[in-house]
Write a protein that holds these residues in place. Structure first.
Motif, mmCIF file in Angstrom:
data_model
loop_
_atom_site.group_PDB
_atom_site.id
_atom_site.type_symbol
_atom_site.label_atom_id
_atom_site.label_comp_id
_atom_site.label_asym_id
_atom_site.label_seq_id
_atom_site.Cartn_x
_atom_site.Cartn_y
_atom_site.Cartn_z
ATOM 1 N N PRO A 79 0.817 -1.218 0.000
ATOM 2 C CA PRO A 79 0.000 0.000 0.000
ATOM 3 C C PRO A 79 0.851 1.269 0.000
ATOM 4 O O PRO A 79 0.511 2.258 -0.648
ATOM 5 C CB PRO A 79 -0.823 -0.092 1.289
ATOM 6 N N SER A 80 1.966 1.225 0.693
ATOM 7 C CA SER A 80 2.864 2.373 0.739
ATOM 8 C C SER A 80 3.429 2.663 -0.652
ATOM 9 O O SER A 80 3.469 3.816 -1.093
ATOM 10 C CB SER A 80 3.998 2.096 1.726
ATOM 11 N N CYS B 268 0.779 4.159 -2.988
ATOM 12 C CA CYS B 268 0.565 5.580 -2.673
ATOM 13 C C CYS B 268 1.702 6.438 -3.202
ATOM 14 O O CYS B 268 1.468 7.520 -3.753
ATOM 15 C CB CYS B 268 0.413 5.775 -1.171
ATOM 16 N N GLN B 269 2.945 5.983 -3.060
ATOM 17 C CA GLN B 269 4.078 6.772 -3.534
ATOM 18 C C GLN B 269 4.080 6.876 -5.060
ATOM 19 O O GLN B 269 4.393 7.926 -5.614
ATOM 20 C CB GLN B 269 5.407 6.199 -3.033
ATOM 21 N N ARG C 123 1.532 9.430 -5.892
ATOM 22 C CA ARG C 123 2.036 10.780 -5.597
ATOM 23 C C ARG C 123 3.012 11.246 -6.667
ATOM 24 O O ARG C 123 3.013 12.412 -7.048
ATOM 25 C CB ARG C 123 2.680 10.802 -4.220
ATOM 26 N N SER D 228 3.884 13.410 0.388
ATOM 27 C CA SER D 228 3.486 13.013 1.732
ATOM 28 C C SER D 228 4.651 12.256 2.358
ATOM 29 O O SER D 228 5.236 11.376 1.722
ATOM 30 C CB SER D 228 2.253 12.116 1.699
#
Length: 85
Positions: A55-56, A59-60, A63, A70
């Protein structure tokens, strides 16, 4: 530059050497490293790593595609500026 880590987090030995040159670019205010589970030798720890990392990473990538920022959790590096001379 300051760094943020959880108490059980560990940075790779060359992390600071890899991150520091990124701050030569004045607009860079922060850098986020990918966090991984170190002991990925059993099914449980491999699944923990996938649960933690996937998930990290998604998200990156999002982004990066949207040019947003973030910083969260382990592996944050931020630029320090003094308000007064």
């Amino acid at each position: 530059m300051t760094r943020v880590m959880d108490a059980d987090g560990r940075l790779p030995k060359d992390a600071v050497d890899e991150v520091l040159p990124l701050f030569d670019d004045p607009p860079v205010g922060g850098v986020q490293l990918t966090a991984r589970i170190r002991n990925r030798t059993s099914w449980l720890t491999m699944l923990q790593n996938m649960e933690f990392w996937a998930p990290s990473a998604i998200c990156q990538f999002a982004r990066a595609a949207t040019a947003t920022v973030s910083l969260a959790g382990n592996g944050q590096f931020t630029r320090l500026k003094h308000a007064c001379p």
